[in-house]
Design a protein around this motif. Sequence first.
Motif, short mmCIF file in Angstrom:
data_model
loop_
_atom_site.label_atom_id
_atom_site.label_comp_id
_atom_site.label_asym_id
_atom_site.label_seq_id
_atom_site.Cartn_x
_atom_site.Cartn_y
_atom_site.Cartn_z
N VAL A 257 4.56 4.46 -9.78
CA VAL A 257 3.85 4.92 -10.96
C VAL A 257 2.87 3.84 -11.39
CG1 VAL A 257 4.09 5.58 -13.39
CG2 VAL A 257 5.80 6.33 -11.72
N ASP A 258 1.60 4.19 -11.47
CA ASP A 258 0.59 3.28 -12.01
C ASP A 258 0.74 3.32 -13.53
OD1 ASP A 258 -1.76 2.15 -13.09
OD2 ASP A 258 -2.89 2.65 -11.28
N MET A 259 1.31 2.26 -14.10
CA MET A 259 1.63 2.27 -15.52
C MET A 259 0.39 2.35 -16.41
SD MET A 259 4.88 2.43 -15.70
CE MET A 259 5.33 1.87 -17.34
N SER A 260 -0.72 1.77 -16.00
CA SER A 260 -1.94 1.89 -16.79
C SER A 260 -2.40 3.33 -16.86
CB SER A 260 -3.06 1.00 -16.22
OG SER A 260 -2.76 -0.35 -16.41
N ALA A 261 -2.38 4.01 -15.72
CA ALA A 261 -2.77 5.43 -15.70
C ALA A 261 -1.79 6.26 -16.51
CB ALA A 261 -2.84 5.93 -14.26
N PRO B 51 -7.10 1.53 -19.79
CA PRO B 51 -8.16 1.31 -18.81
C PRO B 51 -7.58 0.86 -17.48
CG PRO B 51 -8.70 0.23 -20.88
CD PRO B 51 -7.29 0.73 -21.00
N LEU B 52 -8.09 1.41 -16.40
CA LEU B 52 -7.58 1.09 -15.07
C LEU B 52 -8.28 -0.14 -14.51
CD1 LEU B 52 -7.37 4.65 -13.49
CD2 LEU B 52 -5.55 3.32 -14.56
N ASN B 53 -7.50 -1.03 -13.93
CA ASN B 53 -8.04 -2.18 -13.21
C ASN B 53 -8.03 -1.86 -11.73
OD1 ASN B 53 -8.15 -3.64 -15.60
ND2 ASN B 53 -6.12 -4.51 -15.33
N ASP B 54 -8.77 -2.63 -10.99
CA ASP B 54 -8.76 -2.50 -9.54
C ASP B 54 -7.34 -2.79 -9.04
OD1 ASP B 54 -9.68 -2.38 -6.86
OD2 ASP B 54 -9.90 -4.56 -6.85
N HIS C 218 11.83 9.01 -19.70
CA HIS C 218 10.76 9.98 -19.93
C HIS C 218 9.48 9.64 -19.17
CE1 HIS C 218 13.08 11.97 -22.97
NE2 HIS C 218 13.27 10.85 -23.60
N LEU C 219 9.54 8.61 -18.35
CA LEU C 219 8.34 8.12 -17.68
C LEU C 219 7.83 9.09 -16.62
CD1 LEU C 219 6.55 5.63 -17.78
CD2 LEU C 219 7.95 4.65 -15.98
N VAL C 220 8.74 9.69 -15.88
CA VAL C 220 8.37 10.59 -14.80
C VAL C 220 9.03 11.94 -15.04
CG1 VAL C 220 8.29 10.92 -12.28
CG2 VAL C 220 8.27 8.61 -13.24
N GLU D 80 0.84 -1.20 0.00
CA GLU D 80 0.00 0.00 0.00
C GLU D 80 0.88 1.25 0.00
OE1 GLU D 80 -3.37 1.88 -0.59
OE2 GLU D 80 -3.34 -0.28 -0.28
N ALA D 81 0.60 2.14 -0.92
CA ALA D 81 1.38 3.38 -1.06
C ALA D 81 0.73 4.50 -0.26
CB ALA D 81 1.49 3.76 -2.53
N THR D 82 1.55 5.39 0.27
CA THR D 82 1.06 6.57 0.97
C THR D 82 0.82 7.66 -0.07
OG1 THR D 82 2.35 5.99 2.92
CG2 THR D 82 1.60 8.28 2.74
N PRO D 83 -0.43 8.10 -0.24
CA PRO D 83 -0.73 9.12 -1.26
C PRO D 83 -0.02 10.43 -0.94
CG PRO D 83 -2.74 8.13 -0.38
CD PRO D 83 -1.62 7.66 0.47
N LEU D 84 0.28 11.17 -2.00
CA LEU D 84 0.91 12.48 -1.88
C LEU D 84 -0.07 13.55 -2.38
CD1 LEU D 84 4.40 11.62 -3.32
CD2 LEU D 84 3.84 12.09 -0.94
N PRO D 85 -0.19 14.65 -1.66
CA PRO D 85 -1.09 15.70 -2.13
C PRO D 85 -0.56 16.32 -3.42
CG PRO D 85 0.10 16.40 -0.15
CD PRO D 85 0.45 14.97 -0.40
N ARG D 86 -1.46 16.62 -4.32
CA ARG D 86 -1.17 17.30 -5.59
C ARG D 86 -0.23 16.54 -6.52
NH1 ARG D 86 -2.46 22.87 -6.00
NH2 ARG D 86 -0.63 23.04 -7.35
N ALA D 87 -0.10 15.24 -6.28
CA ALA D 87 0.73 14.42 -7.17
C ALA D 87 -0.05 14.15 -8.46
CB ALA D 87 1.08 13.10 -6.49
N PRO D 88 0.65 13.94 -9.57
CA PRO D 88 -0.05 13.58 -10.81
C PRO D 88 -0.89 12.32 -10.59
CG PRO D 88 2.29 13.97 -11.22
CD PRO D 88 2.09 14.00 -9.73
N ASP D 89 -1.95 12.16 -11.37
CA ASP D 89 -2.87 11.03 -11.17
C ASP D 89 -2.21 9.67 -11.38
OD1 ASP D 89 -2.57 11.30 -13.90
OD2 ASP D 89 -4.68 10.95 -14.35
N TYR D 90 -1.10 9.61 -12.09
CA TYR D 90 -0.44 8.33 -12.31
C TYR D 90 0.53 7.94 -11.19
CZ TYR D 90 3.22 11.41 -14.15
OH TYR D 90 4.15 12.40 -14.30
N ILE D 91 0.75 8.82 -10.22
CA ILE D 91 1.58 8.51 -9.05
C ILE D 91 0.66 7.98 -7.96
CG2 ILE D 91 3.15 9.39 -7.28
CD1 ILE D 91 4.47 9.49 -9.97
#
Length: 155
Positions: free
Chosen positions: A65-69, A74-77, A145-147, A40-51
Amino acid sequence: MRQASTVSESPRRELLSFRLGVQEFCVDIMAVREIRGWTEATPLPRAPDYIRGMINLRGTVFPVVDMSARFGLPLNDVASRRVIIVVWIGTKLVGLLVDAVCDIIVVTDAELQPTSELAGEAIRTFVSAVLMVENRMLCLIALNHLVPELDEAAA
């Protein structure tokens, strides 16, 4: 281990292939530090949606990095996506959240085809080459170029 080639005259590279949905991608295995299960990752405020957030791996904190995003797929659960490939991008560690790790593929540079000009700049930014392996087309990911935030931090 599958080999995409039996040609021995040019140097070989090893690529780690992974799956996002039904598509396969790969990265240079020399950039891979380890493969681990989902943490489980700790969310970061104002991070891009793929982080997805940050995780701590034996005292080293890095983003996932969520590679699908990131690729607009399409995003999976998250519960169905259980693998993080920890890679080096320059001197920074980054986790890549993928659906599954598939294989190690040995190829020569001659087997790597350039990304089509018709693909557009956005695609060529992420995909440095394509290759055919056993009737499957894989895209080689350009990790540098990914991030974009890592590029900005290095500048």
